[in-house]
Design an enzyme around this catalytic site. Structure first.
Site, PDB file in Angstrom:
ATOM      1  N   ASP A  69       0.837  -1.201   0.000  1.00 49.23           N
ATOM      2  CA  ASP A  69       0.000   0.000   0.000  1.00 49.23           C
ATOM      3  C   ASP A  69       0.874   1.253   0.000  1.00 49.23           C
ATOM      4  O   ASP A  69       2.096   1.175   0.122  1.00 49.23           O
ATOM      5  CB  ASP A  69      -0.950  -0.006   1.209  1.00 49.23           C
ATOM      6  CG  ASP A  69      -0.222   0.178   2.533  1.00 49.23           C
ATOM      7  OD1 ASP A  69       0.963  -0.225   2.637  1.00 49.23           O
ATOM      8  OD2 ASP A  69      -0.816   0.739   3.464  1.00 49.23           O
ATOM      9  N   GLU A 123       3.329   1.690   2.583  1.00 51.19           N
ATOM     10  CA  GLU A 123       4.490   0.809   2.432  1.00 51.19           C
ATOM     11  C   GLU A 123       4.532  -0.324   3.448  1.00 51.19           C
ATOM     12  O   GLU A 123       5.596  -0.805   3.808  1.00 51.19           O
ATOM     13  CB  GLU A 123       5.798   1.619   2.558  1.00 51.19           C
ATOM     14  CG  GLU A 123       5.754   2.962   1.862  1.00 51.19           C
ATOM     15  CD  GLU A 123       7.129   3.581   1.647  1.00 51.19           C
ATOM     16  OE1 GLU A 123       7.609   4.253   2.555  1.00 51.19           O
ATOM     17  OE2 GLU A 123       7.718   3.359   0.570  1.00 51.19           O
TER      18      GLU A 123
HETATM   19  C1  NOJ Z   1       7.978   2.914   8.375  1.00 52.96           C
HETATM   20  C2  NOJ Z   1       6.562   3.301   8.179  1.00 52.96           C
HETATM   21  O1  NOJ Z   1       5.699   2.477   8.869  1.00 52.96           O
HETATM   22  C3  NOJ Z   1       6.246   3.342   6.741  1.00 52.96           C
HETATM   23  O2  NOJ Z   1       4.931   3.656   6.516  1.00 52.96           O
HETATM   24  C4  NOJ Z   1       7.129   4.351   6.123  1.00 52.96           C
HETATM   25  O3  NOJ Z   1       6.879   4.452   4.769  1.00 52.96           O
HETATM   26  C5  NOJ Z   1       8.586   4.079   6.340  1.00 52.96           C
HETATM   27  N1  NOJ Z   1       8.870   3.755   7.703  1.00 52.96           N
HETATM   28  C6  NOJ Z   1       9.356   5.297   5.877  1.00 52.96           C
HETATM   29  O4  NOJ Z   1      10.651   5.332   6.292  1.00 52.96           O
HETATM   30  C1  NOJ Z   2       5.955   7.360   4.709  1.00 44.93           C
HETATM   31  C2  NOJ Z   2       4.638   7.263   4.025  1.00 44.93           C
HETATM   32  O1  NOJ Z   2       3.926   6.207   4.605  1.00 44.93           O
HETATM   33  C3  NOJ Z   2       4.785   7.067   2.547  1.00 44.93           C
HETATM   34  O2  NOJ Z   2       3.521   7.161   1.938  1.00 44.93           O
HETATM   35  C4  NOJ Z   2       5.719   8.084   1.951  1.00 44.93           C
HETATM   36  O3  NOJ Z   2       5.901   7.829   0.592  1.00 44.93           O
HETATM   37  C5  NOJ Z   2       7.052   8.074   2.665  1.00 44.93           C
HETATM   38  N1  NOJ Z   2       6.875   8.203   4.082  1.00 44.93           N
HETATM   39  C6  NOJ Z   2       7.966   9.195   2.187  1.00 44.93           C
HETATM   40  O4  NOJ Z   2       7.386  10.428   2.464  1.00 44.93           O
END
Ligand code: NOJ
Ligand code: NOJ
Length: 461
Positions: A181, A184
Site C-alpha cells: 500500500d 508501504e
Molecule cells: C515505516 C513506516 O511504517 C512506513 O509507513 C514508512 O513508509 C517508512 N517507515 C518510511 O521510512
Molecule cells: C511514509 C509514508 O507512509 C509514505 O507514503 C511516503 O511515501 C514516505 N513516508 C515518504 O514520504
C-alpha cells in the site's frame, strides 16, 4: 492584536511553501529532476526520490507553471518539469535493469534503485506518475507542443520507450497482482492504488487516442473497466465504510479504516478533473465516500488527544489509520496525525462544495446522512430521500458549511505549524508539535493544491 485572517495567512504561507518545496527539487548533489521526500538524512532518512511523493510534487509544480504569468518564472517551472521527465525515464530503466521493475518505490538521488529490504512493489507510484505526466502532456498539447509530447512523454512504440507509455503498460498488465500500500506496510489490494490505476488508464487511453495509438487506448480502457468491478468490492455494507485493503496477505490485519480512501477520491491530490476522465467512479459526493469521510472524521476525532473538543482548536487533525504505530522515527511506537492528510481533508471539503455548487443539487440518502449531520451549524436538518436544489436556503447553508469545514482543517494545520511556516511529516498526538521528517515535500505540495482549490471555490459565483 487581532488575529490575521485565514485568507491573509494562506497568502503568506503559500509563498513560504513554494520556497520550501522547491528546495527539495534537484537539491545539490542530486541528478536534476530528483525530488527528495524530505531533506532529512537521518532519524529518519528521507533523502530519496519516492515515486509517489515526487508525483504529487510534480502536480504542484505544474500548477505553479500554469498560474505563472512572467516568462522567466514559467521557464523555471518548465525546466524543472522537464528535468523530472528525464529523471523519471532514467529511473524506470534503472529499476528494470535492477530487476525490481516499475513498482520500485524509492531511488537514491543519483538515480539508482534503493537496495535495502523494502515493501515492494508499490504500484500506486507508476499510476500517480502517469496521471501527473498525462496532465503535463495535456497542458503541452494545449500549447501546441505535440512534438515535445511525442518526443518526451508518450510514444506508441513497444516495448515502451517513453515515460508515460512505460507506466501505462506496467499498470495495465500488473494491476491484478497484489502490491504494498501507499503506507508501504501492507500487501494486498488497495482502494487508493486501484483508484489511481484506473484513473491513469482512463486518462492514458484518452491521451493515446489523441496521439494516434487507438489499439493501446482500447486495451487500457478494457483494463480500467475490470478495475471498476474490483473497486466496488471495497464497500462494507455492514460497517457502511469503503475499506482500504482487501485480500490482505501480511499481518497484523487492519480494520480497513484509512484516510487514503478519502485522499484517493482527490485523485492523489489532483485538483480539477479534466474532461479526459469522463465521470469519476467515486466522486467526492458518492454516498459511500461521504459515509467513509464521516466515519474517518469521527474516528480520528476521538483517537487523538489534541482533537479533544475541550481544547477548542478548530478542525480535526487527521492521521493515516487508527492502528498506526509509526511515530516518524520508529515503528514500535504510536502514530500521530499528519499535516498532509489534514490538508487533504480540507481539500476534500472544498472539492465537495465545488461539486455541489456546479451540479446544483444535493441528494440525502440513509448512507450519507451521517456526514451531513456532523457538519457544523444547522446545516443538519435533513432527511433521507430529500433532494436540496439550488435556491433552497438549505442548499446554500450546506455548501457554506462545507467551505467552513474545509477552512477548519486548514486552521488546524496553521495552529500546529512551526512559526517559520515549516511542516514535518507528523504532529504529535498529545502536543501537536511537528515531528518526524522535517520539511516533508508532500505537505507543501498538498498545501499549494488545496489552497488553489479554495481560491477556485471562492471565485465561483
Ligand atoms: C515505516 C513506516 O511504517 C512506513 O509507513 C514508512 O513508509 C517508512 N517507515 C518510511 O521510512
Ligand atoms: C511514509 C509514508 O507512509 C509514505 O507514503 C511516503 O511515501 C514516505 N513516508 C515518504 O514520504
Amino acid at each position: 492584536m487581532a488575529e490575521e485572517s485565514l485568507g491573509a495567512w494562506i497568502c503568506r504561507e503559500k509563498a513560504r511553501a513554494e520556497i520550501y518545496l522547491l528546495r527539495n527539487v534537484s537539491p545539490p548533489g542530486a541528478l536534476p529532476g530528483a525530488i527528495v521526500a524530505s531533506p532529512s538524512r537521518s532519524n529518519p532518512d528521507y533523502y530519496y526520490h519516492w515515486v509517489r511523493d515526487a508525483g504529487i510534487v510534480l502536480r504542484a509544480i505544474l500548477q505553479l507553471y500554469r498560474l505563472a504569468r512572467e516568462p522567466a518564472a514559467r521557464r523555471r517551472y518548465f525546466d524543472r518539469m522537464m528535468d523530472f521527465v528525464d529523471f523519471s525515464r532514467h529511473i524506470q530503466d534503472m529499476a528494470v535493469q535492477g530487476g525490481t521493475g516499475l513498482g520500485e518505490p524509492k531511488f537514491y538521488v543519483k538515480g539508482t534503485p534503493y537496495t535495502g529490504p523494502w515493501g515492494r512493489p508499490q504500484d500506486d507510484g507508476p499510476a500517480i506518475r502517469a496521471i501527473e505526466l498525462t496532465h503535463l502532456a495535456i497542458s503541452l498539447l494545449e500549447e501546441g507542443r505535440e512534438d515535445l509530447v511525442k518526443e518526451k512523454l508518450y510514444e506508441a512504440t513497444l516495448p515502451a520507450r517513453s515515460v508515460i507509455k512505460a507506466d501505462l503498460e506496467y499498470t495495465a498488465h500488473r494491476w491484478p497482482a497484489p502490491c504494498y500500500d501507499a503506507w508501504e506496510e501492507v500487501l494486498g489490494h488497495h482502494f487508493f492504488t486501484r483508484i489511481l490505476q484506473r484513473k491513469a488508464l482512463v486518462g492514458g487511453a484518452a491521451l493515446a487516442t489523441r496521439l494516434g495509438d487507438p489499439g493501446a487506448a482500447g486495451f487500457y480502457l478494457e483494463q480500467a473497466r475490470s478495475l471498476e468491478g474490483e473497486l466496488r468490492r471495497h464497500w462494507d455494507p455492514e460497517r457502511q465504510l469503503l475499506v482500504s485493503t482487501r485480500d490482505q496477505q501480511t499481518d497484523p490485519p487492519r480494520s480497513g479504516l484509512d484516510s487514503l480512501v478519502i485522499i484517493a477520491t482527490l485523485g492523489g491530490y489532483s485538483i480539477e478533473d479534466h474532461e479526459l476522465y469522463g465521470e469519476d467512479l467515486y466522486p467526492v459526493n458518492h454516498e459511500q465516500v461521504l459515509a467513509t469521510a464521516a466515519a474517518q472524521k469521527r474516528t480520528f476525532q476521538s483517537l487523538y488527544p489534541i482533537n479533544d473538543p475541550a481544547r477548542n482548536i478548530p478542525g480535526i487533525a487527521i492521521g493515516r489509520y487508527p492502528e498506526d504505530h509509526y511515530d516518524g522515527y520508529r515503528t514500535d511506537s504510536i502514530g500521530n496525525p499528519w499535516p498532509s492528510l489534514t490538508i487533504g481533508f480540507a481539500m476534500y471539503h472544498y472539492k465537495l462544495a465545488m461539486r455541489y455548487g456546479r451540479s446544483g443539487s444535493i441528494v440525502i440518502t440513509p448512507t450519507n446522512l451521517p456526514f451531513f449531520q456532523a457538519l457544523p451549524g444547522d446545516a443538519a436538518q435533513l432527511d433521507p430521500g430529500e433532494g436540496l436544489l439550488e435556491g433552497d436556503p438549505r442548499f446554500g447553508r450546506v455548501v457554506d458549511a462545507l467551505r467552513r469545514e474545509g477552512d477548519a482543517f486548514l486552521a488546524r494545520v496553521r495552529h500546529h505549524m512551526n512559526p517559520d511556516g515549516s511542516m514535518s511529516e507528523q504532529m504529535n498526538r498529545f502536543t501537536g508539535f511537528q515531528q518526524g521528517a522535517a520539511h516533508l515535500s508532500m505537505n507543501y505540495a498538498a498545501f499549494l493544491l488545496a489552497t488553489e482549490m479554495r481560491r477556485h471555490l471562492l471565485s465561483t459565483p
